[in-house]
Design an enzyme around this catalytic site. Structure first.
Site, PDB file in Angstrom:
ATOM      1  N   ASP A  23       0.568   2.070   8.910  1.00  0.00           N
ATOM      2  CA  ASP A  23       0.166   1.129  10.071  1.00  0.00           C
ATOM      3  C   ASP A  23       1.272   1.199  11.034  1.00  0.00           C
ATOM      4  OD1 ASP A  23      -2.326   0.694   9.027  1.00  0.00           O
ATOM      5  OD2 ASP A  23      -1.779  -1.472   8.378  1.00  0.00           O
ATOM      6  N   HIS A  28      -8.642   5.854   2.895  1.00  0.00           N
ATOM      7  CA  HIS A  28      -7.163   5.943   2.045  1.00  0.00           C
ATOM      8  C   HIS A  28      -6.776   7.426   2.208  1.00  0.00           C
ATOM      9  CE1 HIS A  28      -8.630   1.940   0.680  1.00  0.00           C
ATOM     10  NE2 HIS A  28      -7.468   1.993   0.362  1.00  0.00           N
ATOM     11  N   ARG A  63      -3.809   7.956   3.793  1.00  0.00           N
ATOM     12  CA  ARG A  63      -2.282   7.516   2.944  1.00  0.00           C
ATOM     13  C   ARG A  63      -1.868   8.844   1.828  1.00  0.00           C
ATOM     14  NH1 ARG A  63      -3.583   1.326   1.821  1.00  0.00           N
ATOM     15  NH2 ARG A  63      -3.420   2.133  -0.375  1.00  0.00           N
ATOM     16  N   MET A 115      -7.679   3.472   9.708  1.00  0.00           N
ATOM     17  CA  MET A 115      -6.847   2.229   8.954  1.00  0.00           C
ATOM     18  C   MET A 115      -5.989   1.426  10.388  1.00  0.00           C
ATOM     19  SD  MET A 115      -5.759   2.719   5.292  1.00  0.00           S
ATOM     20  CE  MET A 115      -6.897   2.472   3.925  1.00  0.00           C
ATOM     21  N   GLY A 116      -5.893   0.276  10.078  1.00  0.00           N
ATOM     22  CA  GLY A 116      -4.898  -0.452  11.152  1.00  0.00           C
ATOM     23  C   GLY A 116      -5.661  -2.096  11.344  1.00  0.00           C
ATOM     24  N   ARG A 140     -24.143  14.572  19.290  1.00  0.00           N
ATOM     25  CA  ARG A 140     -23.846  13.483  18.687  1.00  0.00           C
ATOM     26  C   ARG A 140     -22.908  12.376  19.133  1.00  0.00           C
ATOM     27  NH1 ARG A 140     -24.912  15.326  12.529  1.00  0.00           N
ATOM     28  NH2 ARG A 140     -27.298  14.911  12.485  1.00  0.00           N
ATOM     29  N   GLY A 193       1.066  -0.977   0.089  1.00  0.00           N
ATOM     30  CA  GLY A 193      -0.182  -0.108   0.064  1.00  0.00           C
ATOM     31  C   GLY A 193       0.678   1.169  -0.151  1.00  0.00           C
ATOM     32  N   THR A 249       4.884   2.186   6.171  1.00  0.00           N
ATOM     33  CA  THR A 249       3.564   1.790   6.324  1.00  0.00           C
ATOM     34  C   THR A 249       2.783   2.725   7.449  1.00  0.00           C
ATOM     35  OG1 THR A 249       1.812   0.170   7.278  1.00  0.00           O
ATOM     36  CG2 THR A 249       3.848   0.077   8.276  1.00  0.00           C
TER      37      THR A 249
HETATM   38  O1  F6P Z   1      -1.193  -1.632   5.021  1.00  0.00           O
HETATM   39  C1  F6P Z   1      -1.805  -0.260   5.310  1.00  0.00           C
HETATM   40  C2  F6P Z   1      -3.232  -0.420   5.088  1.00  0.00           C
HETATM   41  O2  F6P Z   1      -3.389   0.866   5.107  1.00  0.00           O
HETATM   42  C3  F6P Z   1      -4.155  -1.084   5.969  1.00  0.00           C
HETATM   43  O3  F6P Z   1      -4.254  -0.450   7.168  1.00  0.00           O
HETATM   44  C4  F6P Z   1      -5.181  -1.137   5.139  1.00  0.00           C
HETATM   45  O4  F6P Z   1      -6.178  -2.444   5.671  1.00  0.00           O
HETATM   46  C5  F6P Z   1      -4.869  -1.701   3.963  1.00  0.00           C
HETATM   47  O5  F6P Z   1      -3.754  -0.783   3.847  1.00  0.00           O
HETATM   48  C6  F6P Z   1      -5.702  -1.097   2.767  1.00  0.00           C
HETATM   49  O6  F6P Z   1      -4.959  -1.302   1.507  1.00  0.00           O
HETATM   50  P1  F6P Z   1      -5.661  -1.176   0.125  1.00  0.00           P
HETATM   51  O7  F6P Z   1      -7.154  -0.889   0.389  1.00  0.00           O
HETATM   52  O8  F6P Z   1      -5.175  -0.188  -0.685  1.00  0.00           O
HETATM   53  O9  F6P Z   1      -5.277  -2.527  -0.468  1.00  0.00           O
END
Ligand code: F6P
Length: 340
Positions: free
Chosen positions: A127, A270, A273, A169-170, A162, A10, A125
């Site tokens: 993560d 995303h 990222r 992510m993770g 609310r 990723g 990463t």
């Molecule tokens: O490995 C990083 C990460 O961001 C994870 O947390 C997530 O599950 C995954 O990538 C999603 O990746 P993609 O949808 O781009 O395959």
């Protein structure tokens, strides 16, 4: 000696800064040619390569994504692909290959290093869970994006009274959930390292709403409940395939029924990222890029760069295959202490 480089797995912010640092360093001292392989390991299997120049990579420092492209592709999963990688390295006269990736890409790198290829890894990463390094490229930028999102959610949560659930992510680890949750002042943080007790979370939020009108819950996409305490339905845990928003939505719906609070889900996905890397990621990427070339010059192989405390060192690539590196107990405990 010619040096090859690829980015795999990723994408994240800071990959381009690694490429730039590698090209500058390799050209600088000994005028080495650097060949970039496109779309991770697939570029080596297909022979899809481009020569990288200092002028062509100079502006990459602050840009997001990866100019080389990337792919979730591991040669060991495809018949004959590892042999093709080794053939391409020989044909292109690549003396050493720098592999920028997360645990999957670096595990593939370790296998190829054991097959005789000269490989130096660089961990990345969002993560932050590559074993053998205290930080991976891309984490700081994602943490900053997720924290800003929690800050922004706070004002709308407060305005509407609310319960807001923010999914970050993770897949296997909660570095981002704990980081953004604590830094953003979330009232509950759910992450894979510590299976959550939905009764405990419900109780804490109810108590909080006697004095406050809103709450924020940060959930890692791989968060899991205590076995038997709550059905996640179709949403997969850390060992299943992750569907963005699935865990977040289950948690939101369950808390809404249990508390009666009006609720909304925000899935950051995303977005975490993308965009320009933070100064900390540019710095780490540059340090790792330089260290990787120095490792090439020193004749090393089967190692990756790692941040150990404040220092950049090389550690065995085999360590990356022992991951994921989970968040420490002190981080879990900080989140628990601040619950509600
Ligand atoms: O490995 C990083 C990460 O961001 C994870 O947390 C997530 O599950 C995954 O990538 C999603 O990746 P993609 O949808 O781009 O395959």
């Amino acid at each position: 000696m010619r040096v090859g480089i690829l980015t795999g797995g990723g994408d994240c912010s800071g990959l381009n800064a690694v490429v730039r640092a590698v090209v500058h360093t390799a050209h600088g001292r000994s005028g080495r040619t650097v060949i970039g392989y496109r779309h991770g390991w697939r570029g080596l299997v297909d022979g899809d390569a481009v020569e990288l120049s200092v002028a062509g990579t100079d502006a990459l420092l602050a840009s997001g994504g990866t100019a080389l492209g990337t792919a979730r592709y591991h040669p060991h999963d495809h018949k004959g692909a590892e042999a093709r990688v080794l053939e391409t390295l020989e044909r292109d006269r690549i003396g050493a290959l720098i592999v920028v990736g997360g645990d999957g890409t670096l595990t593939a790198a370790n296998r190829l290093a054991e097959s005789g290829a000269r490989i130096i890894g660089v961990p990345k990463t969002i993560d932050n869970d590559v074993a053998g390094t205290d930080r991976s490229v891309g984490f700081d930028t994602a943490l900053s994006i997720a924290t800003e999102a929690v800050d922004r959610v706070r004002t709308t949560a407060e305005s509407h009274d609310r319960l807001m659930v923010v999914e970050v992510m993770g897949h296997h680890t909660g570095w981002l959930a704990f980081g953004a949750g604590i830094a953003g002042g979330a009232h509950a943080i759910l992450a894979p390292e510590s299976p959550f007790d939905i009764d405990e979370i419900t109780g804490a939020l109810r108590r909080r709403h006697r004095k406050a009108s809103f709450s924020i819950v940060v959930v890692a996409e791989g968060a899991v409940p205590i076995p038997g305490s709550m059905d996640l339905g179709a949403a997969a845990g850390p060992s299943g395939s992750i569907v963005a928003g699935a865990v977040g939505e289950r948690v939101r719906a369950e808390l809404a029924v249990r508390t009666g609070f009006e609720s909304r889900l925000v899935v950051l996905g995303h977005v975490q990222r993308g965009g320009p890397p933070t100064p900390a990621d540019r710095l780490l990427a540059s340090r790792f890029g330089v260290a990787a070339v120095r490792a090439v010059e020193a004749g090393a192989s089967g190692v990756m760069t790692g941040l150990v405390g404040d220092d950049v060192r090389t550690v065995s690539l085999s360590v990356a295959a022992t991951g994921p590196r989970v968040a420490p107990g002190s981080l879990v405990e900080t989140a628990r202490a601040l619950l509600g």
